[in-house]
Write a protein that holds these residues in place. Structure first.
Motif, PDB file in Angstrom:
ATOM      1  N   PRO A  14     -23.746 -21.103  -4.330  1.00 17.14           N
ATOM      2  CA  PRO A  14     -23.726 -21.336  -5.658  1.00 17.14           C
ATOM      3  C   PRO A  14     -25.389 -21.716  -6.119  1.00 17.14           C
ATOM      4  O   PRO A  14     -25.891 -22.546  -5.195  1.00 17.14           O
ATOM      5  CB  PRO A  14     -22.854 -22.432  -5.752  1.00 17.14           C
ATOM      6  N   ARG A  15     -25.856 -21.365  -7.499  1.00 19.90           N
ATOM      7  CA  ARG A  15     -26.943 -21.709  -7.723  1.00 19.90           C
ATOM      8  C   ARG A  15     -27.027 -23.178  -8.278  1.00 19.90           C
ATOM      9  O   ARG A  15     -25.942 -23.712  -8.961  1.00 19.90           O
ATOM     10  CB  ARG A  15     -27.500 -20.699  -8.717  1.00 19.90           C
ATOM     11  N   VAL A  16     -28.080 -24.059  -8.227  1.00 21.51           N
ATOM     12  CA  VAL A  16     -28.077 -25.323  -8.755  1.00 21.51           C
ATOM     13  C   VAL A  16     -29.253 -25.468  -9.739  1.00 21.51           C
ATOM     14  O   VAL A  16     -30.387 -24.957  -9.480  1.00 21.51           O
ATOM     15  CB  VAL A  16     -28.065 -26.545  -7.644  1.00 21.51           C
ATOM     16  N   CYS A  17     -29.151 -26.241 -10.606  1.00 23.19           N
ATOM     17  CA  CYS A  17     -30.223 -26.625 -11.582  1.00 23.19           C
ATOM     18  C   CYS A  17     -31.346 -27.287 -10.904  1.00 23.19           C
ATOM     19  O   CYS A  17     -31.038 -28.329  -9.965  1.00 23.19           O
ATOM     20  CB  CYS A  17     -30.026 -27.486 -12.679  1.00 23.19           C
ATOM     21  N   PRO A  18     -32.761 -26.879 -10.829  1.00 23.91           N
ATOM     22  CA  PRO A  18     -33.745 -27.573 -10.048  1.00 23.91           C
ATOM     23  C   PRO A  18     -34.001 -28.863 -10.491  1.00 23.91           C
ATOM     24  O   PRO A  18     -34.778 -29.689  -9.749  1.00 23.91           O
ATOM     25  CB  PRO A  18     -34.801 -26.439  -9.793  1.00 23.91           C
ATOM     26  N   VAL A  19     -33.518 -29.386 -11.459  1.00 23.48           N
ATOM     27  CA  VAL A  19     -33.853 -30.667 -12.054  1.00 23.48           C
ATOM     28  C   VAL A  19     -32.668 -31.690 -11.760  1.00 23.48           C
ATOM     29  O   VAL A  19     -32.962 -32.682 -11.141  1.00 23.48           O
ATOM     30  CB  VAL A  19     -34.023 -30.425 -13.402  1.00 23.48           C
ATOM     31  N   CYS A  20     -31.430 -31.353 -12.078  1.00 21.32           N
ATOM     32  CA  CYS A  20     -30.444 -32.300 -11.621  1.00 21.32           C
ATOM     33  C   CYS A  20     -29.462 -31.954 -10.530  1.00 21.32           C
ATOM     34  O   CYS A  20     -28.565 -32.658 -10.424  1.00 21.32           O
ATOM     35  CB  CYS A  20     -29.705 -32.550 -13.077  1.00 21.32           C
ATOM     36  N   ARG A  84     -40.967 -29.635  -7.656  1.00 21.92           N
ATOM     37  CA  ARG A  84     -40.175 -28.808  -6.793  1.00 21.92           C
ATOM     38  C   ARG A  84     -41.009 -27.301  -6.444  1.00 21.92           C
ATOM     39  O   ARG A  84     -40.827 -26.834  -5.403  1.00 21.92           O
ATOM     40  CB  ARG A  84     -38.814 -28.451  -7.367  1.00 21.92           C
ATOM     41  N   LEU A  85     -41.512 -27.032  -7.440  1.00 24.84           N
ATOM     42  CA  LEU A  85     -42.450 -25.700  -7.523  1.00 24.84           C
ATOM     43  C   LEU A  85     -43.723 -25.861  -6.440  1.00 24.84           C
ATOM     44  O   LEU A  85     -43.762 -24.987  -5.688  1.00 24.84           O
ATOM     45  CB  LEU A  85     -42.896 -25.219  -8.907  1.00 24.84           C
ATOM     46  N   LYS A  86     -44.374 -26.938  -6.829  1.00 21.76           N
ATOM     47  CA  LYS A  86     -45.798 -27.139  -5.850  1.00 21.76           C
ATOM     48  C   LYS A  86     -45.426 -27.687  -4.746  1.00 21.76           C
ATOM     49  O   LYS A  86     -46.220 -27.170  -3.596  1.00 21.76           O
ATOM     50  CB  LYS A  86     -46.574 -27.795  -6.920  1.00 21.76           C
ATOM     51  N   TYR A  87     -44.530 -28.451  -4.508  1.00 19.89           N
ATOM     52  CA  TYR A  87     -44.486 -29.200  -3.158  1.00 19.89           C
ATOM     53  C   TYR A  87     -43.146 -29.116  -2.515  1.00 19.89           C
ATOM     54  O   TYR A  87     -42.890 -29.524  -1.282  1.00 19.89           O
ATOM     55  CB  TYR A  87     -44.990 -30.590  -3.411  1.00 19.89           C
ATOM     56  N   GLY A  88     -42.079 -28.618  -3.236  1.00 20.77           N
ATOM     57  CA  GLY A  88     -40.602 -28.234  -2.306  1.00 20.77           C
ATOM     58  C   GLY A  88     -40.513 -27.056  -1.833  1.00 20.77           C
ATOM     59  O   GLY A  88     -39.231 -26.944  -1.545  1.00 20.77           O
ATOM     60  N   ASN A  89     -41.433 -26.265  -1.620  1.00 23.75           N
ATOM     61  CA  ASN A  89     -41.408 -24.782  -1.101  1.00 23.75           C
ATOM     62  C   ASN A  89     -40.268 -24.352  -1.984  1.00 23.75           C
ATOM     63  O   ASN A  89     -39.431 -23.455  -1.355  1.00 23.75           O
ATOM     64  CB  ASN A  89     -40.899 -25.047   0.275  1.00 23.75           C
ATOM     65  N   ARG A 130     -49.573 -24.251   1.304  1.00 24.40           N
ATOM     66  CA  ARG A 130     -48.507 -24.219   0.076  1.00 24.40           C
ATOM     67  C   ARG A 130     -47.555 -22.952   0.913  1.00 24.40           C
ATOM     68  O   ARG A 130     -46.394 -23.027   0.556  1.00 24.40           O
ATOM     69  CB  ARG A 130     -48.878 -24.235  -1.027  1.00 24.40           C
ATOM     70  N   GLY A 131     -48.286 -21.799   1.110  1.00 22.39           N
ATOM     71  CA  GLY A 131     -47.603 -20.787   1.527  1.00 22.39           C
ATOM     72  C   GLY A 131     -47.383 -19.835   0.340  1.00 22.39           C
ATOM     73  O   GLY A 131     -46.947 -18.660   0.567  1.00 22.39           O
TER      74      GLY A 131
END
Length: 231
Positions: A14-20, A84-89, A130-131
């Motif tokens: 399942p997809r989850v909201c990257p914020v909450c 999440r985008l920059k440091y959370g892969n 960062r990749g």
């Protein structure tokens, strides 16, 4: 069949909201409905030639339209998305962000007469760490939503001078002086290019990169970022 496979994928992973981190349905692209509504959108898209962000660049480089989709506030939900985008892969978050921006701005005419998308490049050292380049991931989403091509190998970043995050205005300006190099001016000669980054704070990185791009003959630049941090 595709609908069945989509539902099966949602069930297995399942997809989850990257914020909450709440589960989101297939109809919701990036954020859950609640986080989407709370995203602190600017009104810059309605005044792309004259807004708070554009005025920060006036007198520093020649620029056409400037828009950021949302205000960036440290430690906010919006900031969590950028982290999440920059440091959370999570490079896919960048594509989702870009798709959201492309869809929302298309109806305003912002992309009219834009020829190419140019993501602000990363230095090779940072790219290895960062990749991926978060600005390129955002550009991919914009390209998908608008059909505009991404220009590759136009400008490169030769030097990594460390993160801009904790630096003050003057330090940011000094930190990015001379770090970009125009590689292929012929690819953008006479074009209107859209320079893309994740967040604009002082504008130092965008100005340094933009000035290098402006060395190409007849080129015009507009700027688009996901976030704008008020000074």
């Amino acid at each position: 069949m595709s609908s069945f496979l989509s539902r099966l994928t949602e069930l297995i992973s399942p997809r989850v909201c990257p914020v909450c981190n709440c589960r989101i349905s297939g109809a919701q692209d990036l954020l859950c409905l609640s986080c989407n509504v709370k995203l602190p959108r600017t009104d810059f898209m309605h005044h792309p030639y004259d807004n708070e962000m554009a005025r920060m660049l006036w007198g520093r480089m020649a620029v056409e339209r400037c828009v950021a989709l949302a205000f960036f506030v440290p430690h906010s939900d919006m900031a969590r998305l950028i982290y999440r985008l920059k440091y959370g892969n999570r490079p896919e978050v960048g594509e989702d962000i870009g798709r959201l921006m492309g869809e929302e701005l298309s109806s305003t005419g912002f992309f009219e007469d834009v020829d190419l998308l140019i993501p602000v490049p990363l230095a090779k050292k940072r790219l290895r760490q960062r990749g991926y380049n978060q600005s390129l991931e955002i550009a991919k989403g914009i390209a998908e939503a608008t059909g505009l091509p991404i220009a590759h190998a136009v400008v490169c970043r030769n030097v990594f001078m460390g993160s801009q995050t904790q630096k003050h205005w003057n330090e940011r300006n000094e930190n990015v002086k001379g770090v970009f190099e125009l590689e292929n001016p012929g690819q953008i000669r006479g074009k209107h290019v859209l320079l893309i980054d994740d967040v604009m704070t002082t504008g130092a990185t965008l100005v340094s990169c933009g000035k290098e791009i402006l060395q190409a003959e007849g080129v015009r630049i507009s700027v688009l970022t996901f976030g704008y941090a008020k000074s």
